[in-house]
Motif scaffolding. Structure first.
Motif, PDB file in Angstrom:
ATOM      1  N   GLU A  32      10.002  36.367  76.520  1.00 23.94           N
ATOM      2  CA  GLU A  32       8.869  35.043  77.289  1.00 23.94           C
ATOM      3  C   GLU A  32       9.820  33.882  77.581  1.00 23.94           C
ATOM      4  O   GLU A  32       9.427  33.088  78.355  1.00 23.94           O
ATOM      5  CB  GLU A  32       8.149  34.915  76.014  1.00 23.94           C
ATOM      6  N   PRO A  63      -2.113  39.380  87.078  1.00 26.10           N
ATOM      7  CA  PRO A  63      -0.575  39.365  87.307  1.00 26.10           C
ATOM      8  C   PRO A  63      -0.234  40.843  88.206  1.00 26.10           C
ATOM      9  O   PRO A  63      -0.688  41.686  87.681  1.00 26.10           O
ATOM     10  CB  PRO A  63      -0.479  39.738  85.895  1.00 26.10           C
ATOM     11  N   PRO A  95      -1.636  35.220  84.750  1.00 26.54           N
ATOM     12  CA  PRO A  95      -2.771  35.994  83.761  1.00 26.54           C
ATOM     13  C   PRO A  95      -3.212  35.901  84.825  1.00 26.54           C
ATOM     14  O   PRO A  95      -3.815  37.217  83.902  1.00 26.54           O
ATOM     15  CB  PRO A  95      -1.806  34.545  82.366  1.00 26.54           C
ATOM     16  N   GLU A 149       2.593  36.415  88.868  1.00 27.68           N
ATOM     17  CA  GLU A 149       1.709  36.501  87.284  1.00 27.68           C
ATOM     18  C   GLU A 149       1.547  35.624  86.999  1.00 27.68           C
ATOM     19  O   GLU A 149       1.570  35.431  86.120  1.00 27.68           O
ATOM     20  CB  GLU A 149       3.965  36.334  86.772  1.00 27.68           C
TER      21      GLU A 149
END
Length: 449
Positions: free
Chosen positions: A30, A327, A324, A322
């Motif tokens: 991450e 995505p 959220p 990307e």
């Protein structure tokens, strides 16, 4: 144990274990410092049985389990990781790379379409397939998603050479029935028949897989795009690859050719070409509705940074893709011959710069994950490739962060800081940093050997 410990195996020799600094991923990092999904063993070994990984662990644990006379390749100062995966590359463009001075549509007409006509010659296709596989392996790439030419024999030549070496390719003959020279046009019916025959001949044969391959919407009529969709419906295990939203003139042309569709992506959606096995190269100039279509269908957007920079196409917007809230799955690719390097390390370096220009960073761990497990996940093949885990194919790459004088000089200041070492590899590395490449436990490339 009476084992043979080699530091420089002969190319083409099968080994029972590879020893070195083991590095592999179980999930996407991450950010910097996220080692929770990282396997890192300072003195580790990968045991190989029948071309697959049987065990991974400390060398002191793995080596005593090997049979008498086992052959071990030892790389004490190098990183051993999963072979690299390239998700978008053109096999007929090995002699188009480094063609000067044009953007996409003119580049296709001036260079690419001229070169691809040569692949009607089976001998030329076979010779190029040998060069192509040599070059991939020299750069540590063990699996690729590959465009052939319009000629079915181009796909046959590539699959046959990959099968001979034990590599796994995902490839297809290009479907193209308009806006191309006569010598490169098929028809909707012949493209369907030729692709179907190739699927029956190659898909699932050993490690080979087929990708239905309409070049892009400009070069396929509605009838041919419908044929591509039919192939996907009739053969649900195959992949699909095409181009999407690379260049403003390309997008404008698609809009003229398909005036009733809301967007470039909507054209492909209308013909059933979106889905979790569908790979779309570039995806630079997408609007919000197009990103939502890709997200909801599980389709994959492949970043091709060296190509996008070389041809002035634009900057991939990783942050928006990307988001959220919707995505989009992403992958990384060289796009040779619009791309300027077969090296996934060089490709990652250019991706870092593209993402920097968008105001973000690409951490070294994320980049290496992209080249291995991330791209494997994008292909739906994480249970076969992309990581050093039991049951996966023993496709390995050995990386040397001191491969050049500049790299060795920089490494003097880094010591044992893993992420800094990886960033050196990903920023300064190229084919010279690939000490060895293995396919199913057989050394397929040895630097200098």
């Amino acid at each position: 144990m009476d084992a043979i410990d080699r530091t420089a195996a002969v190319g083409g020799s099968r080994v029972d274990a590879v020893r070195g600094r083991i590095l592999s991923f179980t999930r996407r990092p991450e950010g910097p410092g996220d080692h929770a999904g990282l396997l890192h063993i300072q003195d580790g070994a990968v045991r190989i049985v029948d071309g697959r990984i049987a065990a991974v662990g400390e060398a002191s644990t793995i080596l005593p389990t090997l049979p008498p006379g086992a052959v071990i390749d030892h790389h004490p100062d190098a990183i051993v990781t999963a072979g690299f995966i390239d998700t978008h590359i053109h096999f007929p463009q090995t002699q188009v790379i480094a063609s000067y001075g044009t953007q996409l549509l003119d580049w296709l007409e001036r260079y690419t379409f001229v070169e691809e006509q040569r692949f009607a010659d089976a001998g030329h296709a076979a010779r190029t397939a040998r060069f192509f596989l040599d070059e991939l392996l020299r750069n540590g790439t063990t699996t690729a998603v590959v465009y052939g030419s319009v000629h079915p024999g181009s796909a046959d030549a590539l699959f046959a050479e990959a099968e001979r070496r034990g590599a796994g390719m995902i490839a297809g003959k290009v479907m193209m029935d308009r806006h191309a020279p006569d010598a490169l046009r098929d028809r909707a019916d012949t493209a369907y028949a030729d692709s179907k025959a190739l699927i029956e001949r190659w898909h699932g044969r050993g490690r080979q897989r087929y990708a239905v391959t309409p070049r892009f919407a400009i070069t396929s009529t509605e009838a041919q795009l419908e044929a591509a969709g039919a192939l996907l419906r009739e053969h649900p295990g195959v992949h699909m690859q095409t181009h999407l939203s690379e260049n403003p003139d390309e997008i404008a042309t698609v809009r003229r050719l398909f005036p009733d569709d809301a967007s470039y992506t909507a054209v492909y959606d209308r013909f059933g070409l979106l889905g979790p096995r569908s790979l779309f190269g570039h995806c630079i100039h997408l609007d919000e509705a197009e990103m939502r279509l890709l997200s909801e269908s599980g389709s994959v957007a492949s970043l091709c940074p060296t190509s996008n920079l070389f041809m002035g196409s634009g900057l991939f917007d990783l942050e928006r893709l990307e988001d959220p809230a919707r995505p989009v799955r992403t992958a990384l690719a060289t796009d040779v011959g619009g791309g300027t390097s077969y090296s996934m390390l060089r490709t990652a370096a250019e991706a870092y710069k593209v993402i920097q220009l968008r105001g973000r960073n690409l951490p070294a761990l994320r980049a290496l994950h992209w080249l291995t497990l991330g791209n494997a996940e994008a292909l739906g093949l994480a249970d076969e490739i992309g990581s050093l885990a039991p049951g996966r194919y023993a496709d390995l790459v050995v990386l040397d962060a001191r491969a050049t004088p500049a790299m060795a000089h920089r490494m003097e200041t880094i010591g044992d800081r893993l992420e800094d070492e990886l960033f050196v590899l990903l920023t300064l590395g190229d084919d010279r940093a690939v000490a060895a490449t293995y396919l199913q436990g057989t050394r397929a490339h040895s630097r200098g050997g």
